[in-house]
Design a protein around this motif. Structure first.
Motif, PDB file in Angstrom:
ATOM      1  N   ARG A   1      10.409  50.272  32.890  1.00 27.81           N
ATOM      2  CA  ARG A   1       9.220  49.564  32.417  1.00 27.81           C
ATOM      3  C   ARG A   1       9.279  49.228  30.933  1.00 27.81           C
ATOM      4  O   ARG A   1       8.253  48.918  30.330  1.00 27.81           O
ATOM      5  CB  ARG A   1       7.965  50.405  32.672  1.00 27.81           C
ATOM      6  N   VAL A   2      10.471  49.270  30.337  1.00 31.88           N
ATOM      7  CA  VAL A   2      10.626  48.949  28.916  1.00 31.88           C
ATOM      8  C   VAL A   2      11.763  47.954  28.751  1.00 31.88           C
ATOM      9  O   VAL A   2      12.836  48.121  29.339  1.00 31.88           O
ATOM     10  CB  VAL A   2      10.923  50.226  28.087  1.00 31.88           C
ATOM     11  N   GLU A   3      11.507  46.923  27.961  1.00 30.25           N
ATOM     12  CA  GLU A   3      12.535  45.963  27.566  1.00 30.25           C
ATOM     13  C   GLU A   3      12.927  46.300  26.139  1.00 30.25           C
ATOM     14  O   GLU A   3      12.064  46.476  25.277  1.00 30.25           O
ATOM     15  CB  GLU A   3      12.015  44.525  27.648  1.00 30.25           C
ATOM     16  N   VAL A   4      14.224  46.398  25.872  1.00 30.17           N
ATOM     17  CA  VAL A   4      14.711  46.835  24.571  1.00 30.17           C
ATOM     18  C   VAL A   4      15.503  45.712  23.920  1.00 30.17           C
ATOM     19  O   VAL A   4      16.387  45.121  24.540  1.00 30.17           O
ATOM     20  CB  VAL A   4      15.611  48.093  24.717  1.00 30.17           C
ATOM     21  N   GLY A   5      15.188  45.428  22.659  1.00 34.22           N
ATOM     22  CA  GLY A   5      15.925  44.422  21.909  1.00 34.22           C
ATOM     23  C   GLY A   5      15.164  43.111  21.817  1.00 34.22           C
ATOM     24  O   GLY A   5      14.218  42.851  22.558  1.00 34.22           O
ATOM     25  N   GLU A   6      15.622  42.286  20.889  1.00 35.47           N
ATOM     26  CA  GLU A   6      14.893  41.053  20.590  1.00 35.47           C
ATOM     27  C   GLU A   6      14.844  40.072  21.755  1.00 35.47           C
ATOM     28  O   GLU A   6      13.777  39.574  22.103  1.00 35.47           O
ATOM     29  CB  GLU A   6      15.550  40.388  19.385  1.00 35.47           C
ATOM     30  N   GLU A   7      15.958  39.774  22.368  1.00 35.84           N
ATOM     31  CA  GLU A   7      15.978  38.790  23.467  1.00 35.84           C
ATOM     32  C   GLU A   7      15.179  39.253  24.690  1.00 35.84           C
ATOM     33  O   GLU A   7      14.354  38.501  25.199  1.00 35.84           O
ATOM     34  CB  GLU A   7      17.419  38.452  23.861  1.00 35.84           C
ATOM     35  N   PRO A   8      15.399  40.470  25.186  1.00 38.65           N
ATOM     36  CA  PRO A   8      14.597  40.919  26.334  1.00 38.65           C
ATOM     37  C   PRO A   8      13.097  41.005  26.033  1.00 38.65           C
ATOM     38  O   PRO A   8      12.270  40.669  26.885  1.00 38.65           O
ATOM     39  CB  PRO A   8      15.168  42.296  26.673  1.00 38.65           C
ATOM     40  N   VAL A   9      12.752  41.411  24.816  1.00 37.65           N
ATOM     41  CA  VAL A   9      11.338  41.487  24.440  1.00 37.65           C
ATOM     42  C   VAL A   9      10.747  40.080  24.409  1.00 37.65           C
ATOM     43  O   VAL A   9       9.651  39.840  24.918  1.00 37.65           O
ATOM     44  CB  VAL A   9      11.161  42.200  23.079  1.00 37.65           C
TER      45      VAL A   9
END
Length: 174
Positions: A17-25
């Motif tokens: 349930r977490v997106e990590v980093g600039e592109e995924p966020v």
């Protein structure tokens, strides 16, 4: 206290349930899946601006964590993380409530806003479940009606055949 927040983020990451980093966020925010975007306190100003831009795009909150990039990265299984997005409203609300317990003045408004969003999401989910239940009940009622009509038609056909067999003269004299 921040260790609890970071461990909750790690748990959310393990749950997917977490997106990590600039592109995924950014992708999660554009898809309106991000519930809250967290930024490390020592993130570069350009990263903070991007995270705030993502938050505006996705109509979500952008919260600065009281942890540096290394601590945030360790909690998420990376070496260093400047930003992440929680995509599940329950995890997001719980993490921001923990932050509000640490510093109510700084995070209290965000916690209140996420509580409202969580309540709305729960109401929408309950409405969706009621709608699906009504659809299922309507489908069952329709299936029962079709079966009753089929039984009635079969009974009428059987009765007509029985009458024709018992009274063969009647069909010829009419």
């Amino acid at each position: 206290m921040t260790d609890q927040v970071l461990s909750m983020l790690g748990l959310a990451k393990k749950a997917g349930r977490v997106e990590v980093g600039e592109e995924p966020v950014g992708a999660a925010a554009r898809a309106k899946k991000a519930r809250v975007i967290f930024v490390a306190q020592d993130a570069a100003p350009s990263s903070v601006r991007r995270a705030q831009s993502f938050a505006r795009t996705g109509s979500t909150l952008c919260v600065t964590l009281p942890a540096d990039k290394d601590a945030l990265g360790r909690s998420l299984g990376r070496s260093s993380v400047a930003m992440c997005a929680v995509t599940e409203i329950g995890f997001a609300g719980a993490i921001v409530k923990k932050l509000a317990a640490i510093d109510g003045e700084k995070y209290g408004a965000a916690a209140a806003q996420l509580d409202v969003k969580a309540q709305r999401a729960m109401e929408r989910r309950a409405e969706q479940l009621r709608h699906e239940k009504n659809l299922r009940q309507g489908q069952l009622a329709h299936e029962k009606a079709v079966k009753r009509r089929a039984k009635r038609a079969a009974a009428e056909a059987k009765q007509a055949a029985a009458e024709k067999d018992t009274n063969p003269c009647q069909a010829e004299t009419v």
